[in-house]
Design a protein around this motif. Structure first.
Motif, PDB file in Angstrom:
ATOM      1  N   PRO A   1       0.791  -1.239   0.000  1.00  0.00           N
ATOM      2  CA  PRO A   1       0.000   0.000   0.000  1.00  0.00           C
ATOM      3  C   PRO A   1       0.819   1.283   0.000  1.00  0.00           C
ATOM      4  N   TRP A   2       2.069   1.214   0.433  1.00  0.00           N
ATOM      5  CA  TRP A   2       2.896   2.420   0.522  1.00  0.00           C
ATOM      6  C   TRP A   2       3.942   2.422  -0.587  1.00  0.00           C
ATOM      7  N   GLY A   3       3.940   3.496  -1.372  1.00  0.00           N
ATOM      8  CA  GLY A   3       4.961   3.652  -2.404  1.00  0.00           C
ATOM      9  C   GLY A   3       6.107   4.504  -1.899  1.00  0.00           C
ATOM     10  N   PRO A   4       7.094   4.774  -2.756  1.00  0.00           N
ATOM     11  CA  PRO A   4       8.257   5.583  -2.340  1.00  0.00           C
ATOM     12  C   PRO A   4       7.875   6.999  -1.927  1.00  0.00           C
ATOM     13  N   ASP A   5       6.719   7.510  -2.410  1.00  0.00           N
ATOM     14  CA  ASP A   5       6.310   8.878  -2.055  1.00  0.00           C
ATOM     15  C   ASP A   5       6.038   9.029  -0.563  1.00  0.00           C
ATOM     16  N   VAL A   6       5.676   7.905   0.107  1.00  0.00           N
ATOM     17  CA  VAL A   6       5.381   7.974   1.552  1.00  0.00           C
ATOM     18  C   VAL A   6       6.611   8.468   2.323  1.00  0.00           C
ATOM     19  N   ASN A   7       7.791   8.038   1.884  1.00  0.00           N
ATOM     20  CA  ASN A   7       9.034   8.452   2.555  1.00  0.00           C
ATOM     21  C   ASN A   7       9.282   9.952   2.434  1.00  0.00           C
ATOM     22  N   ASN A   8       8.593  10.602   1.479  1.00  0.00           N
ATOM     23  CA  ASN A   8       8.711  12.061   1.327  1.00  0.00           C
ATOM     24  C   ASN A   8       7.464  12.785   1.812  1.00  0.00           C
ATOM     25  N   THR A   9       6.601  12.042   2.525  1.00  0.00           N
ATOM     26  CA  THR A   9       5.372  12.617   3.084  1.00  0.00           C
ATOM     27  C   THR A   9       5.470  12.737   4.597  1.00  0.00           C
ATOM     28  N   VAL A  10       6.293  11.866   5.185  1.00  0.00           N
ATOM     29  CA  VAL A  10       6.406  11.822   6.652  1.00  0.00           C
ATOM     30  C   VAL A  10       7.875  11.841   7.068  1.00  0.00           C
ATOM     31  N   CYS A  11       8.090  11.949   8.365  1.00  0.00           N
ATOM     32  CA  CYS A  11       9.461  12.015   8.889  1.00  0.00           C
ATOM     33  C   CYS A  11      10.182  10.678   8.721  1.00  0.00           C
ATOM     34  N   THR A  12      11.438  10.757   8.335  1.00  0.00           N
ATOM     35  CA  THR A  12      12.291   9.569   8.209  1.00  0.00           C
ATOM     36  C   THR A  12      13.588   9.819   8.968  1.00  0.00           C
ATOM     37  N   ASN A  13      14.354   8.743   9.187  1.00  0.00           N
ATOM     38  CA  ASN A  13      15.674   8.924   9.807  1.00  0.00           C
ATOM     39  C   ASN A  13      16.713   9.253   8.730  1.00  0.00           C
ATOM     40  N   GLU A  14      17.958   9.325   9.121  1.00  0.00           N
ATOM     41  CA  GLU A  14      19.017   9.709   8.180  1.00  0.00           C
ATOM     42  C   GLU A  14      19.133   8.737   7.006  1.00  0.00           C
ATOM     43  N   GLN A  15      18.744   7.477   7.246  1.00  0.00           N
ATOM     44  CA  GLN A  15      18.813   6.469   6.170  1.00  0.00           C
ATOM     45  C   GLN A  15      17.598   6.520   5.255  1.00  0.00           C
ATOM     46  N   GLY A  16      16.659   7.411   5.583  1.00  0.00           N
ATOM     47  CA  GLY A  16      15.449   7.506   4.764  1.00  0.00           C
ATOM     48  C   GLY A  16      14.388   6.497   5.156  1.00  0.00           C
ATOM     49  N   TRP A  17      14.523   5.878   6.335  1.00  0.00           N
ATOM     50  CA  TRP A  17      13.529   4.903   6.807  1.00  0.00           C
ATOM     51  C   TRP A  17      12.458   5.611   7.629  1.00  0.00           C
ATOM     52  N   ILE A  18      11.227   5.159   7.503  1.00  0.00           N
ATOM     53  CA  ILE A  18      10.101   5.792   8.198  1.00  0.00           C
ATOM     54  C   ILE A  18      10.238   5.589   9.704  1.00  0.00           C
ATOM     55  N   THR A  19      10.192   6.705  10.431  1.00  0.00           N
ATOM     56  CA  THR A  19      10.311   6.632  11.889  1.00  0.00           C
ATOM     57  C   THR A  19       8.959   6.271  12.507  1.00  0.00           C
ATOM     58  N   TYR A  20       8.995   6.018  13.801  1.00  0.00           N
ATOM     59  CA  TYR A  20       7.766   5.720  14.551  1.00  0.00           C
ATOM     60  C   TYR A  20       6.760   6.860  14.383  1.00  0.00           C
ATOM     61  N   GLN A  21       7.241   8.098  14.530  1.00  0.00           N
ATOM     62  CA  GLN A  21       6.367   9.263  14.369  1.00  0.00           C
ATOM     63  C   GLN A  21       5.852   9.351  12.938  1.00  0.00           C
ATOM     64  N   GLY A  22       6.736   9.095  11.968  1.00  0.00           N
ATOM     65  CA  GLY A  22       6.344   9.145  10.556  1.00  0.00           C
ATOM     66  C   GLY A  22       5.303   8.094  10.211  1.00  0.00           C
ATOM     67  N   TYR A  23       5.463   6.911  10.808  1.00  0.00           N
ATOM     68  CA  TYR A  23       4.526   5.793  10.594  1.00  0.00           C
ATOM     69  C   TYR A  23       3.122   6.173  11.074  1.00  0.00           C
ATOM     70  N   LEU A  24       3.021   6.724  12.300  1.00  0.00           N
ATOM     71  CA  LEU A  24       1.713   7.144  12.818  1.00  0.00           C
ATOM     72  C   LEU A  24       1.153   8.314  12.000  1.00  0.00           C
ATOM     73  N   SER A  25       2.034   9.189  11.515  1.00  0.00           N
ATOM     74  CA  SER A  25       1.598  10.325  10.694  1.00  0.00           C
ATOM     75  C   SER A  25       0.967   9.843   9.389  1.00  0.00           C
ATOM     76  N   GLN A  26       1.573   8.827   8.765  1.00  0.00           N
ATOM     77  CA  GLN A  26       1.035   8.319   7.503  1.00  0.00           C
ATOM     78  C   GLN A  26      -0.351   7.706   7.701  1.00  0.00           C
ATOM     79  N   TRP A  27      -0.520   6.990   8.797  1.00  0.00           N
ATOM     80  CA  TRP A  27      -1.840   6.425   9.109  1.00  0.00           C
ATOM     81  C   TRP A  27      -2.860   7.545   9.348  1.00  0.00           C
TER      82      TRP A  27
END
Length: 619
Positions: free
Chosen positions: A340-366
């Protein structure tokens, strides 16, 4: 499960079709048998499966071929009756009846067949030796029953098996030739296993097995019964039990065993509890429960939904780094039929330095999905098993529908947690940079974003007077003549212009005058790229004069060309305006109001981050 069952009895004349129906109804053999019994309906409360059952008789002498074809097309299960003392009636099963039924039914949705050997009271021997090869030849045959209308032998069993063939069909689950579960059944049971594996260790421990048992059958397993189940698996396969828990292989083996022993209703009970229909697809009712969202109301996740999503995150954050790696994201979505999540999600929410979705970013996307498309959010929660794990009637229990925005304005307060800010501006004015800066990304980091992975949304948390809120930024495409209702419907508006481009402000001025001058939606003008040289705008009024004339706050300087993460004060201000729109025309012009909001936000952001760190340590 089906709302009712329609059983049709066919066969050669004089094999006893009508006698079987009349013996069932009257519980005695009839003295006089009519040529054909009238259709009867057995009420739900007297059937084992609690489903109304219609029983239909066929008579060659009373009905035409066309009437027979119509009945075949309406039937859910067909009983082919033969007489055990009449070889010709047995031969007709394969030479006439099965081909006729197959010709009149769709190949992909064949009705189950039951072979019924009547008049067993007239012979000493069984007809099973003759019938077994026929059963092996035709997959559509569910079972064979020998009975006697005269002695009332196996009459109720016959109609129970017919009901069962419709309500708990073997066909979609099991391949008798291969003696194994069908791929679609394995896929469904694998998802069920993953949802039930609450700690994601690949094993159903005793607690998880008991929860599963209670969820599906409303009763826990006694400790000895649990051990007995595991011992059955141990005796039959080497890797079915691990660390005293059931593996996926063991789980699938148990269901194979249930089906082979004729207990496929057990597997169907599990499948239906987890939302599956007769074709082993998740039902529309399960994935998309009814939820009413009146106009001017929004949809948010409630407290229980966030707790559930946190548990899902914890379950898949194997390395406990408070971010989801691509592999962990893939594992999380294994219970979905698609990613369900494409690469655009990583540019919609907060990620860490490696570009991985953080806990906060994960809840934000939901939060974003629930706000923009609640049906999709319900679907996603359905795949994850929210209603099952939290023992709710449906995923709709996870959603809060906020009250009408007009009531918020009247009462001058809101209970909402998510606020939408539409960002408008001419091309190249800095809108995308403004969105990405909200996620903590300076210009250097933004340049790494590939064009095809760009997002028109950015969402994260802000703090207003100690309350954590979500601010959702939406970049509106700059087509001045075609701004839709969706482009205009928001809680606060950002009008962005590039201070280094003399033609940039004109778009903001025109949009404001056409769409927002009489609106109750607060507006803020953003003077983007404030690190560059400011040029005079080719508009009749300067941006400052325009804002003063229309009683707007002065243009807010903003840049994302910084060494560290860009300043986030402006986002707190936007959230504050969205929360208190009634103050936008009054107190918001007062700089002390901005100061109080910003200082409050900074204090609580620091406190919030400290609490967040503490929570992560606990987790």
């Amino acid at each position: 499960m089906r709302k009712d069952v329609r059983i049709l009895l066919v066969g050669e004349p004089k094999v006893g079709k009508t006698s079987l129906i009349m013996s069932l109804v009257s519980e005695e053999f009839p003295d006089e048998v009519p040529l054909r019994a009238e259709e009867i309906t057995i009420p739900a409360d007297v059937t084992p499966e609690r489903v109304p059952t219609h029983i239909v008789d066929y008579s060659e002498s009373e009905q035409s071929d066309e009437q027979l074809y119509q009945e075949i097309s309406k039937a859910n299960v067909i009983c082919i009756v033969y007489s055990v003392n009449n070889k010709k009636s047995i031969e007709k099963v394969t030479s006439h009846w099965i081909p006729l039924i197959n010709d009149r039914t769709d190949k992909d949705s064949r009705v189950p067949l039951i072979l019924v050997g009547n008049k067993s009271d007239l012979v000493e021997h069984s007809s099973m030796e003759t019938i077994l090869p026929i059963m092996n030849q035709y997959q559509d045959i569910e079972t064979c029953v020998e009975c006697s209308a005269k002695n009332l032998k196996n009459i109720s069993e016959l109609f129970y098996y017919a009901q069962k063939a419709v309500l708990h069909p073997t066909g979609p689950l099991y391949c008798p030739e291969e003696k194994e579960l069908k791929p679609s059944c394995i896929k469904a049971l694998t998802r069920i296993f993953k949802v039930s594996d609450l700690d994601n260790d690949g094993i159903l421990n005793d607690n998880e097995l008991n929860f599963f048992q209670r969820t599906c059958f409303n009763t826990p397993l006694a400790p000895q019964a649990l051990e007995d189940v595991k011992n059955v698996v141990r005796r039959n396969m080497a890797d079915g039990v691990k660390d005293n828990g059931l593996t996926l292989k063991g789980f699938l083996f148990l269901h194979t065993l249930f089906i082979q022993r004729g207990r496929h209703e057990t597997t169907w009970t599990v499948l239906r509890r987890f939302g599956y229909d007769d074709d082993l697809e998740l039902t529309q009712e399960y994935l998309f429960p009814m939820i009413k969202v009146p106009p001017d109301c929004t949809t948010e996740l409630n407290h229980n939904a966030y707790l559930f999503l946190q548990s899902v995150f914890d379950k898949h954050d194997k390395d406990r780094d408070c971010a989801l790696s691509p592999e962990e994201v893939k594992d999380l979505f294994k219970v979905f039929p698609y990613m369900p999540w494409g690469p655009d999600v990583n540019n919609t929410v907060c990620t860490n330095e490696q570009g991985w979705i953080t806990y906060q970013g994960y809840l934000s996307q939901w939060t974003l999905t629930t706000y923009l498309d609640v049906q999709r959010s319900l679907e996603y929660l359905g795949y994850l098993g929210y209603s099952i794990i939290y023992e709710q009637e449906s995923q709709a229990a996870a959603i809060t529908v906020t009250r009408n925005k007009r009531i918020d304005l009247q009462k001058k307060q809101t209970q909402r947690s998510v606020f939408r800010c539409n960002v408008l501006g001419a091309r190249g004015s800095g809108k995308s940079g403004f969105l990405q800066a909200f996620l903590g990304r300076n210009l250097q980091r933004q340049r790494r974003v590939r064009e095809e992975h760009k997002s028109f949304y950015a969402i994260s948390t802000t703090y207003v007077y100690g309350q954590e809120k979500y601010l959702l930024l939406h970049e509106v495409m700059p087509d001045f003549d075609f701004l839709s209702e969706a482009d205009l419907a928001c809680d606060v508006v950002c009008l962005v212009y590039d201070i280094n481009n003399p033609r940039s402000f004109e778009y903001c001025a025109k949009v404001y005058k056409q769409y927002f001058i009489d609106s109750r939606t607060p507006c803020v003008v953003i003077a983007a790229k404030s690190d560059l040289h400011e040029v005079r705008q080719h508009y009749s009024l300067s941006p400052h004069e325009f804002c003063r004339k229309h009683k707007l706050h002065p243009p807010q300087p903003f840049t994302c060309n910084t060494t560290d993460a860009p300043n986030k004060d402006i986002y707190t201000r936007l959230t504050t305006m969205a929360m208190y729109p009634h103050m936008a025309q009054a107190d918001l012009k007062n700089s002390t109001f901005w100061l109080r909001a910003s200082v409050g936000a900074t204090v609580f952001a620091v406190l919030g981050f400290a609490m967040y760190r503490a929570l992560l340590k606990q987790r």
